[in-house]
Scaffold this motif. Structure first.
Motif, mmCIF file in Angstrom:
data_model
loop_
_atom_site.group_PDB
_atom_site.id
_atom_site.type_symbol
_atom_site.label_atom_id
_atom_site.label_comp_id
_atom_site.label_asym_id
_atom_site.label_seq_id
_atom_site.Cartn_x
_atom_site.Cartn_y
_atom_site.Cartn_z
ATOM 1 N N SER A 280 0.847 -1.245 0.073
ATOM 2 C CA SER A 280 -0.094 -0.024 0.048
ATOM 3 C C SER A 280 0.937 1.360 0.140
ATOM 4 O O SER A 280 0.665 2.001 -0.786
ATOM 5 C CB SER A 280 -1.087 0.214 1.114
ATOM 6 N N ARG A 281 1.924 1.206 1.001
ATOM 7 C CA ARG A 281 2.815 2.472 0.950
ATOM 8 C C ARG A 281 3.532 2.597 -0.346
ATOM 9 O O ARG A 281 3.678 3.655 -0.789
ATOM 10 C CB ARG A 281 3.939 2.483 2.166
ATOM 11 N N GLY A 282 4.207 1.716 -0.875
ATOM 12 C CA GLY A 282 5.025 1.676 -2.045
ATOM 13 C C GLY A 282 4.155 2.034 -3.306
ATOM 14 O O GLY A 282 4.660 2.939 -4.069
ATOM 15 N N LEU B 51 4.772 5.561 -5.462
ATOM 16 C CA LEU B 51 4.781 5.480 -6.978
ATOM 17 C C LEU B 51 3.512 6.428 -7.677
ATOM 18 O O LEU B 51 3.670 6.558 -8.736
ATOM 19 C CB LEU B 51 4.258 4.138 -7.430
ATOM 20 N N GLY B 52 2.906 7.070 -6.720
ATOM 21 C CA GLY B 52 1.884 8.143 -7.360
ATOM 22 C C GLY B 52 0.364 7.278 -7.626
ATOM 23 O O GLY B 52 -0.539 7.876 -7.894
ATOM 24 N N ILE B 53 0.164 6.099 -7.008
ATOM 25 C CA ILE B 53 -1.058 5.571 -7.323
ATOM 26 C C ILE B 53 -2.086 6.146 -6.375
ATOM 27 O O ILE B 53 -1.778 6.317 -5.135
ATOM 28 C CB ILE B 53 -0.942 4.042 -7.120
ATOM 29 N N LYS B 54 -3.281 6.488 -7.004
ATOM 30 C CA LYS B 54 -4.309 7.028 -5.991
ATOM 31 C C LYS B 54 -5.627 6.159 -6.287
ATOM 32 O O LYS B 54 -5.693 5.264 -7.146
ATOM 33 C CB LYS B 54 -4.625 8.369 -6.657
ATOM 34 N N PRO B 55 -6.660 6.378 -5.137
ATOM 35 C CA PRO B 55 -7.762 5.299 -5.195
ATOM 36 C C PRO B 55 -8.397 5.623 -6.692
ATOM 37 O O PRO B 55 -8.260 6.497 -7.269
ATOM 38 C CB PRO B 55 -8.577 6.025 -4.122
ATOM 39 N N GLY B 56 -8.845 4.345 -7.041
ATOM 40 C CA GLY B 56 -9.442 4.467 -8.613
ATOM 41 C C GLY B 56 -8.406 4.028 -9.528
ATOM 42 O O GLY B 56 -9.068 3.595 -10.455
ATOM 43 N N ASP B 57 -7.290 4.154 -9.252
ATOM 44 C CA ASP B 57 -6.377 3.611 -10.577
ATOM 45 C C ASP B 57 -6.409 2.234 -10.516
ATOM 46 O O ASP B 57 -6.840 1.439 -9.624
ATOM 47 C CB ASP B 57 -4.839 4.122 -10.017
ATOM 48 N N MET C 239 -3.752 -3.329 -2.653
ATOM 49 C CA MET C 239 -4.259 -2.566 -3.332
ATOM 50 C C MET C 239 -5.754 -1.983 -2.812
ATOM 51 O O MET C 239 -5.901 -1.021 -2.868
ATOM 52 C CB MET C 239 -4.486 -3.103 -4.852
ATOM 53 N N SER C 240 -6.301 -3.172 -2.264
ATOM 54 C CA SER C 240 -7.735 -2.872 -1.677
ATOM 55 C C SER C 240 -7.527 -1.919 -0.516
ATOM 56 O O SER C 240 -8.710 -0.960 -0.335
ATOM 57 C CB SER C 240 -8.309 -4.092 -1.031
ATOM 58 N N GLN C 241 -6.579 -1.935 0.177
ATOM 59 C CA GLN C 241 -6.498 -0.889 1.365
ATOM 60 C C GLN C 241 -6.529 0.701 0.922
ATOM 61 O O GLN C 241 -7.078 1.456 1.770
ATOM 62 C CB GLN C 241 -5.201 -1.465 2.110
ATOM 63 N N ILE C 242 -5.951 0.755 -0.322
ATOM 64 C CA ILE C 242 -5.785 2.244 -0.710
ATOM 65 C C ILE C 242 -6.756 2.588 -1.833
ATOM 66 O O ILE C 242 -6.859 3.670 -2.438
ATOM 67 C CB ILE C 242 -4.320 2.574 -1.006
ATOM 68 N N GLY C 243 -7.801 1.613 -2.149
ATOM 69 C CA GLY C 243 -8.942 1.877 -2.830
ATOM 70 C C GLY C 243 -8.421 1.632 -4.469
ATOM 71 O O GLY C 243 -8.967 2.248 -5.560
ATOM 72 N N VAL C 244 -7.526 1.004 -4.905
ATOM 73 C CA VAL C 244 -6.959 0.734 -6.083
ATOM 74 C C VAL C 244 -7.886 -0.321 -6.519
ATOM 75 O O VAL C 244 -8.361 -1.420 -5.875
ATOM 76 C CB VAL C 244 -5.545 0.064 -6.017
ATOM 77 N N ILE C 245 -8.003 -0.382 -7.834
ATOM 78 C CA ILE C 245 -8.950 -1.412 -8.404
ATOM 79 C C ILE C 245 -7.771 -2.422 -9.099
ATOM 80 O O ILE C 245 -7.138 -2.130 -9.790
ATOM 81 C CB ILE C 245 -9.554 -0.717 -9.842
ATOM 82 N N SER C 246 -7.944 -3.664 -8.628
ATOM 83 C CA SER C 246 -7.253 -4.876 -9.229
ATOM 84 C C SER C 246 -8.014 -5.247 -10.490
ATOM 85 O O SER C 246 -8.833 -5.553 -10.512
ATOM 86 C CB SER C 246 -7.270 -5.962 -8.163
ATOM 87 N N VAL C 247 -6.988 -5.325 -11.616
ATOM 88 C CA VAL C 247 -7.474 -5.890 -12.828
ATOM 89 C C VAL C 247 -6.858 -7.191 -13.127
ATOM 90 O O VAL C 247 -5.473 -7.342 -13.636
ATOM 91 C CB VAL C 247 -7.303 -4.957 -13.911
ATOM 92 N N PRO C 248 -7.397 -8.222 -12.788
ATOM 93 C CA PRO C 248 -6.956 -9.729 -12.865
ATOM 94 C C PRO C 248 -6.933 -9.948 -14.461
ATOM 95 O O PRO C 248 -8.103 -9.830 -14.918
ATOM 96 C CB PRO C 248 -7.566 -10.747 -12.062
ATOM 97 N N VAL C 249 -5.879 -10.691 -15.135
ATOM 98 C CA VAL C 249 -5.979 -10.795 -16.455
ATOM 99 C C VAL C 249 -5.392 -12.453 -16.637
ATOM 100 O O VAL C 249 -4.375 -12.582 -16.087
ATOM 101 C CB VAL C 249 -4.950 -9.845 -17.118
ATOM 102 N N TYR C 250 -6.040 -12.921 -17.730
ATOM 103 C CA TYR C 250 -5.488 -14.408 -17.816
ATOM 104 C C TYR C 250 -4.435 -14.256 -18.553
ATOM 105 O O TYR C 250 -3.988 -13.654 -19.345
ATOM 106 C CB TYR C 250 -6.707 -14.901 -18.892
ATOM 107 N N PRO C 251 -3.347 -15.412 -18.228
ATOM 108 C CA PRO C 251 -2.007 -15.304 -18.398
ATOM 109 C C PRO C 251 -1.681 -15.976 -19.791
ATOM 110 O O PRO C 251 -0.573 -15.608 -20.527
ATOM 111 C CB PRO C 251 -1.263 -16.361 -17.326
ATOM 112 N N THR C 252 -2.578 -16.380 -20.613
ATOM 113 C CA THR C 252 -2.322 -16.823 -21.871
ATOM 114 C C THR C 252 -2.950 -16.188 -23.100
ATOM 115 O O THR C 252 -3.033 -16.772 -24.242
ATOM 116 C CB THR C 252 -2.722 -18.498 -21.870
ATOM 117 N N ILE C 253 -3.293 -15.196 -22.793
ATOM 118 C CA ILE C 253 -4.013 -14.616 -24.017
ATOM 119 C C ILE C 253 -2.918 -13.754 -24.653
ATOM 120 O O ILE C 253 -1.667 -13.865 -24.371
ATOM 121 C CB ILE C 253 -5.064 -13.359 -23.741
ATOM 122 N N SER C 254 -3.319 -13.248 -26.046
ATOM 123 C CA SER C 254 -2.397 -12.788 -26.871
ATOM 124 C C SER C 254 -1.856 -11.276 -26.535
ATOM 125 O O SER C 254 -2.384 -10.589 -25.730
ATOM 126 C CB SER C 254 -2.902 -12.647 -28.295
#
Length: 151
Positions: free
Chosen positions: A47-49, A53-59, A79-94
């Motif tokens: 969260s602190r790191g 890096l300049g990350i804000k809630p909603g990023d 990420m959740s603690q600071i309001g960041v949106i996690s975007v999990p992405v499938y590893p085998t896409i192009s």
């Protein structure tokens, strides 16, 4: 303390049911255990790191892994603690799919499991104006390691 947010559950677990092996990830044939306290401590450092890096809630931050690993859970709570949106992405896409998703979601940073994914994302990065950096969980030559933001 009552659990009102998803990340409150970790703090509740530490308070009531601390474990030395809350998580375990197999690396090079050996199980690496993470305690409840280590999990929360590392999530707080994430969260602190991210804030440094300049990350804000909603990023938005991408998470991609070929396997289950403790680092994913640490990143998720951090990420959740600071309001960041996690975007999990499938590893085998192009690479084209990564480019489309990352541009559409306006992902600022991405954390990947290994060299294969790191190389894919680095090749896509010039086509994604919002993507400021890619970190690897594994030690990958030339890649910033996710532990760098834990300091």
């Amino acid at each position: 303390m009552s659990a009102k947010r998803i990340f409150d559950f970790a703090h509740k677990a530490l308070e009531k049911y601390p474990k030395e092996d809350a998580f375990a990830t197999k690396k090079n044939g050996e199980w690496i255990k993470t305690s409840t306290l280590q999990y929360i401590t590392q999530a707080n450092k994430i969260s602190r790191g991210l804030i440094k890096l300049g990350i804000k809630p909603g990023d938005k931050i991408g998470l991609i892994s070929h396997n289950n690993r403790t680092e994913w859970a640490i990143m998720d709570i951090g990420m959740s603690q600071i309001g960041v949106i996690s975007v999990p992405v499938y590893p085998t896409i192009s690479e084209e799919d990564y480019e489309y998703i990352f541009n559409n979601a306006e992902i600022k940073y991405c954390f990947v499991s290994d060299k294969v994914l790191y190389n894919k994302l680095i090749s896509v990065q010039p086509k994604v104006s919002s993507l400021m950096g890619v970190f690897a969980f594994d030690d990958v030559k030339g890649a910033p390691n996710w532990k760098e933001i834990l300091d």
